[in-house]
Each structure stands twice: as structure tokens, then as C-alpha cells.
Design an enzyme around this catalytic site. Sequence first.
Site, PDB file in Angstrom:
ATOM      1  N   ASN A 109       0.857  -1.144  -0.069  1.00 31.19           N
ATOM      2  CA  ASN A 109       0.119  -0.197  -0.042  1.00 31.19           C
ATOM      3  C   ASN A 109       0.936   1.213  -0.203  1.00 31.19           C
ATOM      4  OD1 ASN A 109      -2.162  -2.089   0.254  1.00 31.19           O
ATOM      5  ND2 ASN A 109      -2.677  -1.220   2.271  1.00 31.19           N
ATOM      6  N   HIS A 155     -18.913  35.194 -29.836  1.00 26.60           N
ATOM      7  CA  HIS A 155     -20.053  34.702 -30.264  1.00 26.60           C
ATOM      8  C   HIS A 155     -19.705  33.938 -31.660  1.00 26.60           C
ATOM      9  CE1 HIS A 155     -22.573  36.030 -26.805  1.00 26.60           C
ATOM     10  NE2 HIS A 155     -22.017  37.561 -27.100  1.00 26.60           N
ATOM     11  N   SER A 277      -6.605  11.651 -46.262  1.00 28.50           N
ATOM     12  CA  SER A 277      -7.845  10.660 -45.911  1.00 28.50           C
ATOM     13  C   SER A 277      -7.380   9.318 -47.001  1.00 28.50           C
ATOM     14  CB  SER A 277      -9.091  11.369 -46.549  1.00 28.50           C
ATOM     15  OG  SER A 277     -10.128  10.518 -47.241  1.00 28.50           O
ATOM     16  N   LYS A 283      -8.009  15.746 -49.603  1.00 27.44           N
ATOM     17  CA  LYS A 283      -7.792  16.205 -48.136  1.00 27.44           C
ATOM     18  C   LYS A 283      -6.548  16.283 -47.678  1.00 27.44           C
ATOM     19  CE  LYS A 283     -10.955  16.912 -46.262  1.00 27.44           C
ATOM     20  NZ  LYS A 283     -11.863  16.382 -45.253  1.00 27.44           N
ATOM     21  N   ASN A 285      -5.877  17.050 -43.770  1.00 26.00           N
ATOM     22  CA  ASN A 285      -6.568  17.442 -42.377  1.00 26.00           C
ATOM     23  C   ASN A 285      -5.751  17.662 -41.115  1.00 26.00           C
ATOM     24  OD1 ASN A 285      -9.011  16.568 -43.842  1.00 26.00           O
ATOM     25  ND2 ASN A 285      -8.484  14.408 -43.537  1.00 26.00           N
ATOM     26  N   GLU A 290      -7.051  18.544 -33.920  1.00 29.09           N
ATOM     27  CA  GLU A 290      -8.070  17.801 -33.256  1.00 29.09           C
ATOM     28  C   GLU A 290      -7.620  16.788 -32.130  1.00 29.09           C
ATOM     29  OE1 GLU A 290     -10.569  17.605 -37.603  1.00 29.09           O
ATOM     30  OE2 GLU A 290      -9.312  16.055 -37.186  1.00 29.09           O
ATOM     31  N   GLN A 322      -6.787   0.325  -6.823  1.00 30.74           N
ATOM     32  CA  GLN A 322      -5.985  -0.195  -8.179  1.00 30.74           C
ATOM     33  C   GLN A 322      -6.540   0.399  -9.453  1.00 30.74           C
ATOM     34  OE1 GLN A 322      -4.278  -4.306  -8.174  1.00 30.74           O
ATOM     35  NE2 GLN A 322      -5.569  -4.646  -9.886  1.00 30.74           N
TER      36      GLN A 322
END
Length: 445
Positions: A109, A155, A277, A283, A285, A290, A322
Site C-alpha cells: 500500500n 459569439h 484521407s 484532403k 486534414n 483535433e 488499483q
Amino acid sequence: MTLWDKGGPVDAAIVRFCTGNDPELDAVLIPFDVAGSIAHVRMLGRLRLLTAREVARLRRELTAIRALHEAGRFSIRPEDEDVHTAIERRLTERLGDTGRRVHTGRSRNDQVLTALRLYGRETLLDVTEAALALGASAARFAARHARTPMPGYTHTRRAMPSSFGFWAGAFAEAIVDDVAGLRAAWDLLDQSPLGAAAGFGTLLPLDRAFTARLLGFSRVQRNAQHVQNSRGKIEAAVLAACTQPLATAHRMAVDLIWYSTPEFGFVRLPDRFCTGSSLMPNKRNPDVLELIRAACPAVCADEFRIKSLLAGLPSGYNRDLQLTKEPFLRGLRSSRDALAIAARVLDGVEVDAARARAACTPEIFATDAALEAARQGVPFRSAYRAAAATLASLAASDPAANIARKRHVGAPGNLDLRTTRAALGAQGRWVRSTRARIARAMRNL
Ligand code: ARG
């Protein structure tokens, strides 16, 4: 054989279930469990519970385990349950009864707490360094584009004139705040749990200050019950602190994803940062952005996984704990990796000043027109209404000149990167001196 074997049979499926994925997870803890064990052994030597010869042999074997691990030749077998068992098994195989003495006065522990804290202490410094790299990169970006105008948004609509320098300077200053939080979390890790044993102390006169000093902790975490109860709680606090610079990186990534779309076109992400892609040949990307964006919610989830596991637990060790290990290890690694890569990406982002300037359309100067009138004595509310009524006929102004006139503290014309850089620099010095202090302790173990 398990450490808790008492001779009777135990259902193998149940042992397997209880072991879970500890053998794989614990691999990263090997050097840290070795360090905790060396400190414990040296302390037992001081108490004359081990002879000087036994201490020397155990230290040698423990150091050899670390070397084997570094060479990729020390493995935790599934039947070992965990790193603690694997190490004790090896010591016993090599040293017989001397190995069987190593666990005197400790429990897994406090052992696992020690290993996790040592691991966390180093890795949180990596996270801090990566956060500071992002801060430095943001400050460099801000300096490069201090006077390059772009519209500022609220906004997601154009609001007022701003600049790339202002946008990036915000992230640099955010990192200063975020790192203050990381340091507070680091301070929680900087206390030694070793010697709390199973959570109640022991009959032996353990010298906890001695082991704390050997391991480079600045203090002992005292009440042994508190030590045990802090398992998971400190881990959650550490991950919570990590989510702050991740939130900064998150917002930066969100902005860059939008700004780099053809629709905005304010910045370009170099091709070498883009992934493709498998189907659409056209593409390129921003996957990297992200995934930087995703790191914050992912680490928040790790933090909450830990907190959820603690809900309803009574005082003392419970095996539920654990399961706090995996999210803690993963959360720290994700934080470090995402922040480090965010710094690299920002360094490569290219600005399309013409596109951003073209987006500084006349209406974003309306607030300044109203304030100009107010300066000349028109009541602000009347000036506001007059500007609103003449929006369509507002003449385009020069956004660079507009920004340059905004000089109060924190305004776009007064980036004051020097103050931000000084704060980042002081935090960087703290990381380096702390690392050196820890490295010194580890070398002298
Ligand atoms: N693998 C265990 C953990 O992470 C080690 C401690 C086991 N202690 C016990 N009393 N069963 O919690």
C-alpha cells in the site's frame, strides 16, 4: 507465488481478475519501485534490521534490476501480480533470506503510493516543461505577428479589431497561470508516503524523514491513514491541474482549426503537419489539432474516472484504488504529449496577413467610432445609437493604426510580452532546479 500466499489454494480465475492489467501498467513503475526499495532497505540498515552486508547486496541487486529494465530485460510476469511482487521475487531468487527480509515494515500500500508519487513527480515536471514550451512558442508567435491585424470575435461573430500577436499573447499569459496550478499540484506529490505501511504505521521505529530525504521529497506526509486516504485524491488533483494548460491548448487548437479552413483562410497549417484521407485524394486534414483539442476532455475524463472511483470508499486501503492507476498514468502521458506537440504545431503555423486584414470589415470599428464621439463629449449611449444607425456607411479604417492606438494595460497595442516572458522564464528555472534536485537525490540513492 503471490506475496500474500499462506499455503492454501486460491481460485486462479479470481487472482487473475484481481491482478487485472497491473503487470503491463506497472512496467513504467519499475525504476521508481526500485528507488523506493533502495531507500527502504537503507533505512532498515540504519535500524539494524538488515546488516551492512545485506544492505549492500540488496542495493546491488536492486540497481541491477533497474539496469535490466533499461535494457528491456526485466519483465513483470502475469503470475507476479504487480511490480512489487516481481521485484521481491527476483531479490529472493538471487539472495534467499536476504530478499525475504526486504518487505520488513512496509506494505504494498505504501510501496505503490511511493512508486506512483515518484513517477508522477517526474512526469508532472515533463508536463510543466511541455506547457512552458507552448507558452514560449505562443510568445514567439505573438512577437512575430505583434502588429498583424485580424478581427477579434465574440459569439463567433466579428467584434473588434485585434491582431495575431494579441491572440497568441493571450495563450502565453494563460500558460503562466496554468503552470502556477501545475506547481501547486507538484507540491502535493512532493511528500513522502513511504513508511505509512498498510495505513497504520508499524511497531518498528521507521525513520520516515530519512527515506523522504533519500528520495528527494521535501517532506513526509505524516498521518499514515491520511497517506492511504490520499491515494487517488492527489492523482485527481494532479490531473485537474493538467487539464488547465490542456484547456489553453484546446482553445488554441479550436481557433486554428477554424482559422485554417478555406472559409476563414487566416492561417495555413503547413502540409508537413497535415494528414490525409484514405479515400478522398483532395484532403489535407488538421488531425493533429483535433487530437490536441481532444486531449483536454480526455484527461478530464481520466480525472473524473479517478474521482468516481473514490466516491463512497471508506478510510484505509481498498482494492478499488488499483483502478486509479491506469487513468493517472494515461492522463499524465496524454497531457505531456499533447502540450509538447501543440508547441511544435504553433511554431509552424503560417499567417495569411492579407486574408485576415480583408476580414477587418468596417463594422468592427463601430465601437471605436462610438468611443471617439464619447471622448468628444457625446453621452456614450447616444454615441452608441448613432454608430449603430450608421453602420452601413462606416468607412473602412486601418486596423493596424487602430490597434496601435490601444495602449492601456492588456490592450492589443500594448502586448507587454516582456512581462509574460519573464514569468515563463522564472517558471522554467523552477523546473530545471527542481529536476536537478531530484536527479541528485536519485544519483545518491
Ligand atoms: N496493485 C495494487 C494497487 O495498485 C497494489 C497494492 C495491493 N495491496 C493490497 N492490499 N492488496 O493497489
